[in-house]
Design an enzyme around this catalytic site. Sequence first.
Site, PDB file in Angstrom:
ATOM      1  N   GLU A  64      43.718  58.484 -17.270  1.00 47.55           N
ATOM      2  CA  GLU A  64      43.172  57.124 -17.800  1.00 47.55           C
ATOM      3  C   GLU A  64      43.840  55.901 -17.147  1.00 47.55           C
ATOM      4  O   GLU A  64      43.344  54.998 -16.675  1.00 47.55           O
ATOM      5  CB  GLU A  64      42.954  57.041 -19.113  1.00 47.55           C
ATOM      6  CG  GLU A  64      42.095  58.111 -19.710  1.00 47.55           C
ATOM      7  CD  GLU A  64      42.012  58.072 -21.440  1.00 47.55           C
ATOM      8  OE1 GLU A  64      42.705  58.545 -21.978  1.00 47.55           O
ATOM      9  OE2 GLU A  64      40.755  57.345 -21.881  1.00 47.55           O
ATOM     10  N   GLU A 111      41.268  66.605 -23.977  1.00 48.88           N
ATOM     11  CA  GLU A 111      41.161  66.133 -25.268  1.00 48.88           C
ATOM     12  C   GLU A 111      40.358  66.875 -26.360  1.00 48.88           C
ATOM     13  O   GLU A 111      40.626  66.989 -27.521  1.00 48.88           O
ATOM     14  CB  GLU A 111      40.896  64.462 -25.191  1.00 48.88           C
ATOM     15  CG  GLU A 111      41.791  63.599 -24.851  1.00 48.88           C
ATOM     16  CD  GLU A 111      41.992  63.338 -23.285  1.00 48.88           C
ATOM     17  OE1 GLU A 111      41.402  64.281 -22.544  1.00 48.88           O
ATOM     18  OE2 GLU A 111      42.483  62.494 -22.948  1.00 48.88           O
TER      19      GLU A 111
END
Length: 719
Positions: free
Chosen positions: A145, A165
């Site tokens: 990210e 995730e």
Amino acid sequence: MKEATMNDPAWTYLADRDLTLGPVSRVEPGEFTHWRTSRDQDGVFWAVIDQQGSGTNTLSQAVLEEFSRILDLIEQRMPKALVIRSAKRDGFLAGADIAEFRDVDDEAAIRERIAAAHGVVDRLAALTIPTIAIMHGYALGGGLEIALACNQRNAVDGTRFGFPEVQIGLHPGLGGTARFTHLCDPIEAMSFMLTGKSIHDRQAKRMGLVDAVVPERHVEAAIAAAVRGDLDQAHQGLVGRIKDSAPARRLAARQMRAQAEDRAPSRHYPAPYALIDLWEEHGGDLDAMKQAEIASFARLMLTDAAQNLIRVFFLRQKLKDLAGKDAGIAQVHVIGAGAMGGDIAAWCAWKGLRTSLSDVSAEAIGAAVGRAAALYEKIAHGDRLKIRDALDRLIPDTAALGVTSADLVVEAAPEKAELKRKLYADAEPRMKPGAILATNTSSIPLKELREGLERPERLIGIHFFNPVSRLDLVEVVTHDGTDEKVAARARAFVGHIGKLPAAAGSAPGFIVNRVLTPYLAEALTLMDEGVPPEIIDKAATDFGMPVGPLELADQVGLDIGLAVAEMLKRELDWPIPDAPQWLRDKVKARELGKKTGKGIYVWKDGKAVKGHTAKRAAETSNMDLADRLILPMVNTAVAVLREGVTDDPEVIDAAMIFGTGFAPFRGGPIHYARQRGAGEIVSALNDLARRHGPRFEPDAGWSEGGRFEEDGPIAHETP
Ligand code: NAD
């Protein structure tokens, strides 16, 4: 980078090059603990992450706070460009520090923390200078990210990318859901985030996640090109924008939900659905999606599913740590090239160990090598050299010559004590003095196998599960005379080949088969009562098991299941139900399950064919059935603990999750019992015992309290 010179020996040119880390000699002094910063002669600012006290970089609070201060510096000085890279050899950034996600209970506080982290990443994204992420090894989760917030992403050859995730009940939470779907084809990006699987550099380049893939020696040139603006940057493109339109999103979201439902049902795994909602509602609007991501992430974090899956992440870590290092094993010999031995040898060779394989049948060895080649083909991602090297290490050895030079001999011959003892009598005198003798037995007590050994202290159980390549758990079984050094080396060996060791005493069934058997036995009893197999299996999958007990019995092999059940009943004088006659008949008729194409189910193309009752099963939900199947497992887990087969409840939970797929979002049988409440489970067991017989009577371990009541801490190490 250290350049080789004319005076260096030739191999300097061939050696691994150092990482290009900018002008490390001019690191700005002492400001940061986890970052090295410097500025090169071209005015490029290097922010090199090197998290203190850890071999792997994670995006902990401390790392992020320092990064925020680095951004202060950059905003003040406005260098010509910013390069972000990692000083760790193995990779870029492994994502958030998951330890910081544990035992949280205040949604507003989480939201605040995530919003602050977003603020830092948004500042990176807002910089007007070229911002260049150089990734090597891996870039995962929060690390990826950060890279997504740069305007240029370059990868060194061989880098892997992933958003894992969902595997811990979350979705990306640092603006990744918005930036990724905005940058690439949103449907590809969503599918990548929804599966949690990692991809390789070429795939990442193809989908536009990275702009360039270069060898390490070209990193400087790639940075220079990026600073000049000479490198193409990936863009979503027209098709991507169309896919991001509201009507297209609605349509695609519906399909995604249906697919996700097959893999991870919404009632157990909320994260994929939260991610799909997020994109369906806000895709195409970067800011709105980022805002919504914060709230959604905070909500997910407090779900039982996320907290239990995070716990499972640490259970895996704990077993890895228990493996220890330095097995001192470079060469392995496997006796018996059948279903297990062949696959164990293939796996060891794949993991870099020279492995010889013997059998009384040359055909069995040939078949095992053939299976190994097929396995490597599947897992090598087209790396021909890797396949060739692994096959070179796997040595067919009809004369069992490898026994004399192996550091570890693994016996995987048929499950007959006398035969195994005979094999040991032949092998032991030929083994090296420091070598370990291991058996893959599922059920024979080691004290029976050690009889007649000259050095019983070096006999150990290394019990793999079937299929070896897919099941991560390996039980490392000791008897009361096993040398602790041998046990430690065996655990380290298991860790070395990428598996998870669960230490167990040599009690019948060890941990996994002991806990699993009453579950399978109860499923057979239910069948005898006339309940269709589809309905029995559905009750278990509704609870969260990956497959039902009867389908599992077919996968394991009815012959093996029957042998284990009979052994346990005999050895433990255990009131589990007798195996029904029809099961014995099936075994006699070689209707053994998946491997023979017919067992409880008929198997076609590797799948169980479910009969007409499947539809009825889909409509039924039966808690009583689930309790009849699951509670005997939980009860036995408590017995295993009380008897000290292992003294660590977390090892039982981990063993059942990694060895059998026990519903991971429930956190394992012992954790499930703790969450549901011991009192309530005992009363449900008593009730079942009244209705169905003494096999349900609560184990003495419940009332003894002791280990079961303790919720011992699990390791908090960062991933
Ligand atoms: P298998 O029958 O598929 O293979 C046994 C192999 O041993 C055969 O290839 C056979 O030719 C060979 N063999 C027989 N006598 C031999 C001898 N004297 N010397 C060398 N090789 C000989 O059996 P399997 O399923 O691979 O099981 C092997 C062991 O692994 C057993 O102890 C079993 O309990 C254990 N195990 C099996 C499973 C499973 O799911 N199959 C799982 C865990 C452990």
